[in-house]
Every structure is written in structure tokens, then in C-alpha cells.
Design an enzyme around this catalytic site. Structure first.
Site, PDB file in Angstrom:
ATOM      1  N   ASN A  36     -15.049  77.386   9.003  1.00  0.00           N
ATOM      2  CA  ASN A  36     -15.784  77.068   7.780  1.00  0.00           C
ATOM      3  C   ASN A  36     -17.247  76.927   8.161  1.00  0.00           C
ATOM      4  O   ASN A  36     -17.604  76.019   8.907  1.00  0.00           O
ATOM      5  CB  ASN A  36     -15.250  75.756   7.180  1.00  0.00           C
ATOM      6  CG  ASN A  36     -16.161  75.173   6.114  1.00  0.00           C
ATOM      7  OD1 ASN A  36     -16.884  75.895   5.443  1.00  0.00           O
ATOM      8  ND2 ASN A  36     -16.134  73.859   5.962  1.00  0.00           N
ATOM      9  N   LEU A  51     -14.566  81.962   1.129  1.00  0.00           N
ATOM     10  CA  LEU A  51     -15.662  82.298   0.230  1.00  0.00           C
ATOM     11  C   LEU A  51     -16.481  83.339   0.968  1.00  0.00           C
ATOM     12  O   LEU A  51     -17.158  83.034   1.953  1.00  0.00           O
ATOM     13  CB  LEU A  51     -16.515  81.071  -0.108  1.00  0.00           C
ATOM     14  CG  LEU A  51     -17.744  81.308  -0.994  1.00  0.00           C
ATOM     15  CD1 LEU A  51     -17.337  81.819  -2.364  1.00  0.00           C
ATOM     16  CD2 LEU A  51     -18.561  80.025  -1.136  1.00  0.00           C
ATOM     17  N   ASP A  73     -19.519  86.764  11.480  1.00  0.00           N
ATOM     18  CA  ASP A  73     -19.860  85.815  12.537  1.00  0.00           C
ATOM     19  C   ASP A  73     -18.613  85.195  13.163  1.00  0.00           C
ATOM     20  O   ASP A  73     -18.645  84.740  14.306  1.00  0.00           O
ATOM     21  CB  ASP A  73     -20.809  84.728  12.026  1.00  0.00           C
ATOM     22  CG  ASP A  73     -20.336  84.039  10.751  1.00  0.00           C
ATOM     23  OD1 ASP A  73     -19.301  84.445  10.187  1.00  0.00           O
ATOM     24  OD2 ASP A  73     -21.011  83.095  10.309  1.00  0.00           O
ATOM     25  N   CYS A 108     -16.069  78.209   3.617  1.00  0.00           N
ATOM     26  CA  CYS A 108     -14.636  78.288   3.408  1.00  0.00           C
ATOM     27  C   CYS A 108     -14.019  76.900   3.458  1.00  0.00           C
ATOM     28  O   CYS A 108     -14.695  75.898   3.629  1.00  0.00           O
ATOM     29  CB  CYS A 108     -13.992  79.165   4.481  1.00  0.00           C
ATOM     30  SG  CYS A 108     -14.756  80.806   4.619  1.00  0.00           S
ATOM     31  N   ILE A 112     -19.167  85.550   2.367  1.00  0.00           N
ATOM     32  CA  ILE A 112     -20.626  85.524   2.430  1.00  0.00           C
ATOM     33  C   ILE A 112     -21.141  86.648   3.327  1.00  0.00           C
ATOM     34  O   ILE A 112     -22.048  87.387   2.978  1.00  0.00           O
ATOM     35  CB  ILE A 112     -21.131  84.170   2.969  1.00  0.00           C
ATOM     36  CG1 ILE A 112     -20.621  83.012   2.098  1.00  0.00           C
ATOM     37  CG2 ILE A 112     -22.651  84.155   3.047  1.00  0.00           C
ATOM     38  CD1 ILE A 112     -21.123  83.005   0.684  1.00  0.00           C
TER      39      ILE A 112
END
Length: 655
Positions: free
Chosen positions: A78, A53, A105, A2, A55
Site C-alpha cells: 500500500n 487503487l 513500483d 491500496c 495509480i
């Protein structure tokens, strides 16, 4: 993976926060195109923005900024925590776990911070990250970065507020951003093609150093202090500790199995994803090892990617294809023309955000772009050279020092002055007269350039100083006007005494070249196309293991990376691997004399250099003329200046 940014302090209204944070997030949207989030508390003068982003946990449960279960902490994050499920198990055993909302996470991190505190949590993590954590109870901001420096984080005071972000472009969106050039940092760029942490190209803006965390309280903010980063893990101290406690094996087979087990553990953890995953495959030892261990643990063919060039000496794609065929991967290769690569150059200033002149940035972007057409995550083989004595310059430095150290320093200084007194072209003419008496295999071509470059080495007082000269492009004082060179690992030449000279060279690269060049290069190139990259060879457990290996396992019988090679030989035939190291570059030297000549001439124009006031034009113009005639090859020196000039032109047009 991110992008993060935020503000602490200053006097901003809710409307200001929405506007400023929105702009900060927009300019780093390439780091997280899937989702965005803004949170601010105008009473506490804090605001956070996140670009996602996706994941892990693609559901809304992974949205950031994220609150802890108690509501005390707000986080923007990030990166990836590869052992977050193990952290959850540990939290559950000590009755610290919340009612989990998802399997992100980020949620695991928040629960760990609440239970164990910041430092203890960071020490338990396995992963790559840049984190901003706001403590709503104590009104403190914590900024932290992963151990090896895979993820970037910039910070500094702008106007009346502290600003931070994954990339400098986010900070540029702050009101009252000045953008004063740090000439000391520019000097470091000229020395070795990148700006090392804690410096940035802008005065007053810092990069957080790897393995550290910062705490900003109201008192710190009121005094406009930049606190000294607190260390939770040190690559340097880990190296010293490892070298002082070497491993002992009963056989080479035991050593090979031990390294393979460590690498398997790291690769397995980094294959965790809820999106398509692949790997870069250059055909070299490092990337081939990572792919081989991925394929050994995968029930389906691993997706692998490589790019090729038609120029002689720049194409490893043919080797990558053979290794992919042997391992049974789903391989994609793309041959790119010189024009394809040259077309990337106008994007570099925006992509790299501060001047950066490692020309392998170009093929790194191209292979990232290729991989992103099919996957969202790609594993990379970076780090093997620094940990397992892989660079040819290590051997070169050792051999050169052995040859010259037998002569007294005074004699060597006289010899250096004598060499420099004779122009390279004259040395070349003399050499042509005698070259017929020299065996073909031992001929140098035109030696004048090499002799002049090598003359500085004769003046070195120790092997580490010699190694520094091998790494150096420009002497900053020769080319940057008004420069005062900043302290960095690049200009420390004192032998520490705790390591051998060979180990000291690896350590210098591990704490500077690896995070500030290699990892920065990969992060920016991949993030420009919204691709997450992971680097299993620099898992901190692998790093600590590698530093406990005696040198005989890294260099043996003239072979670099000996133990890593043996692991790879268990999966790939030796004949597919054993060949000279090629590197990952592009023919900048010939491009500057050909298709890039007009572009370079414009940026290196003497009147322009004088008007801008950063460079002494004379040595630059001299090298440019010599390069164009072919009498000298100054591609690296010129690329340093050109990348700064291109970045400066871009940054001025952005204002």
C-alpha cells in the site's frame, strides 16, 4: 494506493482462507476499488489479500499479490515508491534486475528485496508505504511502514493466528475477534483526540510505528510473541543528527534556493502518476507552496480544490481562490452548509475505524470528496508547521513560560490554588467591573474560563511540561474508569538536552501529532472516497534538511516558517499570504448547542455512561451543562467523548 490484510498461523483450510481473506478485503474495498487479489499457502499457514487503487501501471502487470522474479517473495503493498525508477537503474547496474514485466513500483520493490535484502532496500526507498512481504524460502513474514507514518498498518494475535491490515475493520473479520477495549488507549484519546502508535483502541492490537519493520518466523509465531520493531529510520534520531550538524549559508538567498531545490525535488517526484492528479489548496503557506511548486513544473494548469464555509472565522476559500488565480491553476471550490458538514458525522466511526476526535476530520473528508470527483491523486500541504515552527502554540508556550518562570514554583502553586478557588463566573463579574479601565484591544471578553485553564500552567516545572498542558484536553484519570495511562510522547515532560525547548516542541509533534493525528486524519478521509493523498513537505530528505536549519531560518522577526515563506514569496505576492493563521475547522461549539444537541445528549446520557462503564459521568455532565449555558466552551473535551461514544455505538451494532 491500496488496502492490504493477511493472516499468518492458525489452522485454516483453503475454504477458510478464501472466506476470511475475502471478507477482510471487502471491508477495506474503499481503499482499492479497482481490483482485488487473494493468495494463500495453507501448508505454510499464510494468506494475503490486496485491494488495488490503480495509480502506476494500470495494466495487469501491476496486480497484487505479486511474486518476485525468482518466486521466492510474495508482496502486498500500500503506497508509492517515488524513486522506484532510480532503484531500477541501480539494480540494472549491479546486474540484479529481472526482465521487467511492467513499470509498477511494486515490481521494483520485489527486485530490490531480492538483491539487497529488507533493511538495505527500505533505506534506499523514497516514498510512503505499508508492506507485507512473505519469504517462501525462509517462511518469514515481514511487515514494514514508511518513515513518517503516512500509511497505516495494524497487527496482533487473534485466536491462534497473527492478523494484520491497513485498517482495524479488516482484523475484526477474523474468527474469534474479541475487541476488548484498551482503557489506557482510551485515556490517551481523552488527553489529545487521537491514539498514538503503537497502541490501538483494542487490547492486544498494535499499530506499527513509523520507520520500522517486523519479522515473524515460525518460532516467534509458536511463542505468540510480538517482536520489538526494528528501526531503519528514526524521526527523532534524524532530528538530533540534524540539530547537531547545522547548515551554514553565505546569504539568505542561498538558504532560500537550497530549500526550494529540496522542495522542488520532492514535489516533482510526487507528481508521478498514470491517473489524473491535483492538490488541496487552503490558501495557507504550506498548501500554497506545494501548489506553486507543482505549477512551476507543470506544462498545464494544476487542478486545485478547496471548500468554504459561510460561518465567520472558518472560511479560507476566498484566499485560496486568489492564490489559484495568481498561479493560474484550474481551481474548484465548493461552499458547504453547516448541514452538509453535520451530515458527515454519522460516517465518522466507520471511516476512522477507531475513535478519533480531531474535528477537522469533517472538512478534510469534504475536500477529499470534492477532489475525487475529478482526480485520483491529490497532493497535500501537511507537515510545514511541524518542520518550520508554524503553530501559534509554540509562540504561546514560549511566551507563557517566559512570563511565569520568573516566579518560584511554590509561589505559582499558591496562585493556582487561589484562582481555582474562585468560580469562573465570579472572575467574569469582577472583570466586567474593571473592564472599562482597560484599552479595548487588550480586553479578553470573559476571562474566567481562561484563568481556570491557565491555572494548571502555573504548576509546570519546565517549558515542555507547559507545552504538554496546552495540548491536553482531559486528564485521563478524571474521566476514564479503571485507566492506567500508557507511556507516550504525549506524557513525557523531561527535557532531552539535545535540542532547544522550541525544537523539542516541534519534535514532539513530528513523532506523535503528525503521524497519529494529521496523517491518520488525511489517510482515512481520503481513502473513504478512494483518493490517494501525497505529502511532499514530509519527504524524509526535506525533513532531514529542515532539522539542519538553525532556528533563525524558521522564526525571524516574529514570523513563523520564515524560510518557507521566502520560497513562497518567489511565486506568490506577499500580500496574498501574510494574514493570521486560521486553521481548518468547523464550529463544533455552536453546533453542540444547536443542531447536534439532541444527538450529543443521547450519547452523553448519564444512565448510558454508567451502564457502558467506560466513563465517570460527573465531569462529563458538568462540562455538558456548562457548555449548553454558554458559560464555558468545552467543545474539544466533549467532542473527545462524543467520538468515542459514537464509535462504540457503531462497533457494537456491527457485532
Amino acid at each position: 494506493m491500496c488496502g492490504i490484510a493477511g493472516i499468518l498461523g492458525g489452522s485454516f483450510s483453503p475454504t477458510d482462507y478464501e472466506r476470511i481473506l475475502g471478507r477482510m478485503g471487502t471491508v477495506i474495498a474503499h481503499r482499492g476499488p479497482d481490483n482485488s487479489g487473494i493468495w494463500f499457502d495453507s501448508d505454510a499457514s499464510v494468506g494475503l489479500v490486496h485491494r488495488r487503487l490503480s495509480i502506476l501501471d494500470l495494466s495487469p502487470a501491476g496486480h497484487q499479490p505479486m511474486f518476485s522474479a525468482s518466486g521466492r517473495f510474495v508482496i502486498i503493498f500500500n503506497g508509492e515508491i517515488y524513486n522506484h525508477l532510480e532503484l531500477r537503474e541501480e539494480l540494472e547496474k549491479c546486474s540484479c534486475s529481472p526482465d521487467w514485466r511492467g513499470h509498477a513500483d511494486t515490481e521494483s520493490l520485489l527486485a530490490a528485496f531480492e538483491c539487497w535484502g529488507v533493511e538495505a532496500t527500505l533505506k534506499k526507498t523514497v516514498g510512503m508505504f505499508a508492506i507485507a512481504l512473505w519469504d517462501r524460502q525462509d517462511r518469514k513474514l515481514i511487515l514494514t511502514r514508511d518513515r513518517m507514518g503516512e500509511k497505516p498498518l495494524y497487527y496482533g494475535y487473534i485466536g491462534g493466528a497473527l492478523a494484520f491490515g491497513s485498517e482495524l475493520k479488516a482484523l475484526r473479520e477474523m474468527p474469534n475477534f474479541k475487541g476488548e477495549i484498551n482503557r489506557g488507549a482510551l485515556g490517551l484519546l481523552m488527553r489529545k483526540c487521537y491514539i498514538p502508535a503503537p497502541y490501538s483502541i483494542y487490547q492486544g492490537i498494535s499499530k506499527l510505528t513509523p520507520g520500522t519493520w517486523l519479522e515473524f518466523s515460525a518460532d516467534v509465531l509458536a511463542r505468540r510473541e510480538l517482536p520489538v520493531p526494528l528501526v531503519y529510520w528514526s524521526a527523532k534520531e534524524a532530528a538530533f543528527a540534524g540539530a547537531a550538524d547545522p547548515l551554514e549559508f553565505t546569504s539568505d538567498a542561498e538558504a532560500i534556493d537550497a530549500l526550494e531545490s529540496k522542495l522542488m525535488q520532492s514535489v516533482s517526484g510526487q507528481m508521478m502518476a498514470d491517473v489524473p492528479l491535483g492538490a488541496f489548496l487552503s490558501g495557507g503557506i504550506d498548501s500554497s507552496t506545494v501548489v506553486a511548486l507543482m505549477q512551476a513544473q507543470s506544462s498545464r494548469p494544476v487542478r486545485t480544490y478547496s471548500i468554504g464555509f459561510n460561518e465567520d472565522g472558518y472560511d479560507e476559500a476566498v484566499f485560496a481562490k486568489k492564490i489559484a488565480r495568481h498561479l493560474g491553476t484550474e481551481h474548484t471550490e465548493l461552499y458547504v452548509s453547516s448541514q452538509d458538514a453535520i451530515n458527515v458525522i454519522p460516517r465518522l466511526p466507520q471511516m476512522y475505524d477507531e475513535p478519533f476526535s480531531d474535528s477537522s476530520q469533517i472538512p478534510t473528508f469534504l475536500v477529499s470528496k470534492l477532489a475525487r470527483q475529478h482526480v485520483t491523486v491529490s497532493l497535500s500541504g501537511d507537515g510545514g508547521d511541524e518542520l518550520f515552527y508554524g503553530y501559534s502554540r509554540y509562540f504561546l508556550a514560549t511566551r507563557l513560560w517566559k512570563n511565569i518562570s520568573a516566579l518560584p514554583l511554590g509561589v505559582r502553586e499558591v496562585a493556582a490554588r487561589t484562582i481555582l478557588a474562585i468560580p469562573p463566573s465570579s472572575w467574569d463579574r469582577v472583570y466586567r467591573l474593571v473592564s472599562g479601565f482597560i484599552p479595548k484591544k487588550q480586553r479578553w471578553g470573559a476571562p474566567g474560563d481562561k484563568l481556570h485553564k491557565g491555572s494548571a500552567l502555573l504548576r509546570c516545572e519546565n517549558e515542555l511540561m507547559l507545552y504538554r498542558h496546552l495540548l491536553t484536553h482531559w486528564n485521563p484519570e478524571d474521566v476514564v474508569l479503571g485507566v492506567r495511562e500508557l507511556d507516550s510522547e504525549l506524557n513525557r515532560c523531561t527535557l532531552l538536552g539535545q535540542l532547544s525547548p522550541e525544537e523539542e516542541m516541534m519534535l514532539i509533534d513530528s513523532v506523535s501529532y503528525l503521524p497519529d493525528d494529521i496523517l491518520a486524519k488525511v489517510d482515512r478521509a481520503a481513502m473513504a472516497v478512494s483518493l490517494e493523498t501525497r505529502v511532499p513537505l514530509i519527504d524524509h530528505r526535506v525533513y532531514e534538511f529542515a532539522w539542519r536549519l538553525p532556528m533563525q531560518y524558521k522564526m525571524r522577526d516574529g514570523d513563523s516558517k520564515w524560510l518557507l515563506r521566502q520560497v513562497l514569496y518567489k511565486h506568490v505576492p506577499r500580500e496574498l499570504i501574510d494574514r493570521p493563521k486560521m486553521g481548518f475547522g468547523v464550529p463544533i461549539d455552536s453546533w453542540l448547542r444547536g443542531p447536534l444537541r439532541d444527538w450529543a445528549e443521547s450519547l452523553l446520557d448519564e444512565s448510558r455512561l454508567k451502564r457502558e462503564g467506560f466513563f465517570n459521568p460527573a465531569p462529563i455532565r458538568k462540562k455538558w451543562r456548562e457548555h449548553l449555558t454558554g458559560s464555558r466552551n468545552w467543545q474539544y473535551h466533549l467532542w473527545d467523548v462524543l467520538m468515542y461514544q459514537a464509535w462504540l455505538e457503531h462497533s457494537l451494532s456491527d457485532q
